[in-house]
Write an enzyme that holds these catalytic residues in place. Structure first.
Site, PDB file in Angstrom:
ATOM      1  N   GLU A 196     -25.322 -20.581 -62.417  1.00 42.30           N
ATOM      2  CA  GLU A 196     -25.082 -21.526 -63.672  1.00 42.30           C
ATOM      3  C   GLU A 196     -25.666 -22.695 -63.441  1.00 42.30           C
ATOM      4  O   GLU A 196     -25.915 -23.048 -65.195  1.00 42.30           O
ATOM      5  CB  GLU A 196     -23.542 -21.573 -63.543  1.00 42.30           C
ATOM      6  CG  GLU A 196     -22.537 -20.403 -63.706  1.00 42.30           C
ATOM      7  CD  GLU A 196     -22.563 -19.805 -62.852  1.00 42.30           C
ATOM      8  OE1 GLU A 196     -22.667 -20.309 -61.824  1.00 42.30           O
ATOM      9  OE2 GLU A 196     -21.734 -18.736 -62.735  1.00 42.30           O
ATOM     10  N   HIS A 203      -9.949 -18.041 -63.919  1.00 40.96           N
ATOM     11  CA  HIS A 203     -10.653 -17.094 -64.584  1.00 40.96           C
ATOM     12  C   HIS A 203      -9.774 -17.041 -65.726  1.00 40.96           C
ATOM     13  O   HIS A 203      -9.300 -16.916 -66.811  1.00 40.96           O
ATOM     14  CB  HIS A 203     -10.294 -15.551 -64.608  1.00 40.96           C
ATOM     15  CG  HIS A 203     -11.198 -14.819 -63.330  1.00 40.96           C
ATOM     16  ND1 HIS A 203     -11.484 -15.139 -61.826  1.00 40.96           N
ATOM     17  CD2 HIS A 203     -12.867 -14.538 -63.547  1.00 40.96           C
ATOM     18  CE1 HIS A 203     -11.972 -14.794 -61.653  1.00 40.96           C
ATOM     19  NE2 HIS A 203     -13.290 -14.330 -61.998  1.00 40.96           N
TER      20      HIS A 203
END
Lengths: 262, 323
Positions: free
Chosen positions: B59, B126
């Site tokens: 990322e 999540h």
């Protein structure tokens, strides 16, 4: 061009005028960041220089993106130059950026100024391998069984070759072994560095060695060298004077340029 | 045919890529696989590897490369597979992208798409709503669409914007809501809230998936004679303080609602904004309905207890109306 932190030489050689560098240090409007940032924290898109941020190695993945844009726009023979020190290679950003560029076969030249100390931390506490270059993506072998894996585990050194065709482009690593002859910054006396190391590396200083050679071979006379030195000192003095006369930023501009439109 | 929230984002991305050859996508599994949620399904086939870049699990490098490419004149749209993983690129976002223009006049016209939000039994990694980490960062824009119309209009506006935009798309809404979208092209301006239901007695100020919770509660309250105005912020940074204060000036009561956790959530900023601007119009305390200060739990009964819902909003709204 993505310079390393405190890399005045890259900025200067690339075309940032000396007076603006000093104005930057003094927080004046004449600095490239108009007083918004200090020391080497500056860039100029017109000169293709991208500013560092203080987090080391943060520019390494940004260099990946720059190289991606060069290829995207079909700029043949162009490459991104990513500079960093030995300490920066411990950061995740360095590994992520190098890996991504390598996977994409992007034209990035990584230049590591390995000066063997990151602030007070010597190289052996920074990394467990001898060369920064050993961290590069140079191991190429199939991992099918443990015995072969062990035999193949010794990395082969990278052999850089010029490649211009986009399909054959790749990133290259250059590790420059050098030594930091002062502290990390003005307040740091570098007492943690053994004296013998300073003595050893002082003898290897390429600038004093070149000067000695020039005199020895008769390429220049002492008077010429003195003259050159005096001219440089005068140029620096002039740049400092310019910077001191550069106005302080107006506090009324504090809120400007956070966004394109406020 | 009605378009889902997910399809609206896909259409917006597609149209911008057709319109501007400098727009490109990068992220994990967005190419061959079409993205974890299939937002970019079919993009690789249409636009090719050059413009749809499958990346390593990095990322930091995804955001960093998006910054580099954007500084060089492209318009990068980076996908975080889940908003939760945006932390791995945090330094690049808040220290690099956000500060370039202010420091050295360098625009970073990039978008980071981040599927956020709970209600899908995703657990602590999540399901988060990490918008406030970025609302605290001057130089960024933070967008949280609630409808398919706004999702499409705002993703297009975000791509055209010359500042870095974090685009939080609520993954619980992806396939849950749909509406007919205009056939002609449109964008939705960043930084403008919207009154999605007009009312007289109290204002519910919210954003993202909670807009739908607010609307459902407002419907129930209407049957009880309580007229509720619902303000959808749409953009959190820059915040449309005028629309918020205008609504509270009209209704005199404010209920602040968000799915994000309580302490230092958007409600805090809204409360002080209302107090500073329209204090004398208030006829009751400013109240809030939010998730509690815990990680997002996995198990169904725990997650249901964690998330704000219609019942919790009704309880607070009735109390505030009686006040």
């Amino acid at each position: 061009m993505l310079p390393c932190h405190r890399d005045m030489a890259v900025l200067f050689i690339r075309g940032v005028p000396l007076n603006r560098i000093f104005a930057q240090y003094m927080g004046r409007t004449g600095g490239l960041t108009r007083g918004r940032d200090g020391n080497m924290h500056m860039g100029d898109l017109n000169l293709n220089i991208i500013s560092i941020i203080s987090a080391l190695a943060a520019t390494v993945p940004v260099a990946t993106g720059c190289a991606m844009a060069l290829r995207y726009k079909g700029k043949q023979g162009a490459a991104a130059f990513s500079y960093f020190g030995d300490g920066a290679t411990s950061r995740g950003d360095w590994h992520e950026g190098v890996n991504f560029a390598t996977v994409q076969k992007l034209p990035v030249l990584y230049v590591c100024n390995n000066n063997q100390y990151a602030y007070s931390t010597p190289l052996h506490l920074q990394m467990a391998c001898e060369h920064v270059a050993d961290k590069g993506p140079v191991v190429r072998h199939a991992c099918r069984d443990c015995r072969r894996q062990r035999r193949a585990g010794r990395p082969r050194r990278h052999r850089p070759r010029a490649r211009t065709h986009p399909r054959r482009q790749r990133s290259l690593h250059a590790e420059c072994k050098t030594f930091r002859m002062t502290g990390h910054s003005a307040h740091d006396g570098a007492h943690y560095v053994p004296k013998e190391l300073f003595e050893k590396w002082e003898k290897l200083d390429p600038i004093t060695r070149l000067q000695a050679r020039m005199l020895e071979e008769g390429w220049a006379a002492q008077a010429e060298l003195d003259q050159t030195r005096a001219a440089i000192v005068a140029e620096v003095d002039e740049a400092v004077a310019w910077a001191e006369n550069s106005p302080w930023p107006d506090p009324a501009t504090l809120l400007d340029d956070v966004y394109e439109t406020q | 045919m009605p378009t889902t929230y997910l399809e609206a984002i896909r259409e917006g991305l597609w149209e911008e890529m057709e319109r501007d050859p400098d727009v490109f996508l990068l992220g994990e599994d967005i190419g061959v696989y079409g993205g974890a949620f299939k937002v970019t399904d079919g993009f690789l086939e249409r636009f090719g590897e050059k413009r749809v870049v499958d990346t390593p699990i990095s990322e930091g490098a995804i955001v960093g490369a998006a910054i580099g490419a954007s500084l060089m004149g492209l318009r990068a749209v980076a996908e975080m597979q889940f908003a939760d993983f945006i932390t791995c690129g945090f330094d690049q976002i808040v220290n690099f992208a956000a500060k370039c223009r202010y420091r050295w006049n360098a625009p970073v016209p990039m978008v980071i798409r981040a599927p956020s939000g709970g209600g899908i039994h995703g657990g602590p990694f999540h399901s988060q709503n990490p918008e406030m980490w970025f609302v605290k960062t001057p130089g960024l824009k933070v967008v949280c669409p609630a409808t398919a119309y706004d999702a499409k209009g705002l993703i297009k506006a975000s791509i055209r914007d010359n500042d870095p935009v974090i685009f939080f798309e609520h993954k619980g809404l992806y396939r849950k809501i749909k509406e007919d979208l205009p056939t002609e092209e449109y964008t939705v301006p960043i930084g403008k809230a919207k009154i999605v239901r007009e009312g007289r007695h109290l204002s519910i100020i919210t954003y993202g998936a909670m807009v739908w919770t607010a609307l459902e509660a407002a419907e129930t309250l209407a049957a009880e004679g309580i007229s509720v105005e619902v303000v959808d912020l749409r953009t959190l940074l820059p915040l449309d303080r005028d629309t918020v204060c205008e609504s509270v000036r009209k209704t005199s009561k404010a209920l602040l609602l968000h799915e994000d956790t309580r302490t230092a959530g958007m409600a805090g900023e809204l409360a002080i904004t209302i107090t500073e601007t329209v204090f004398e119009y208030l006829d009751g305390p400013i109240v809030r309905v939010t998730a509690p200060d815990t990680p997002v739990p996995f198990s169904t009964p725990l997650e249901e207890a964690f998330l704000p819902n219609v019942a919790k909003v009704l309880e607070k709204a009735r109390w505030l109306h009686r006040y």
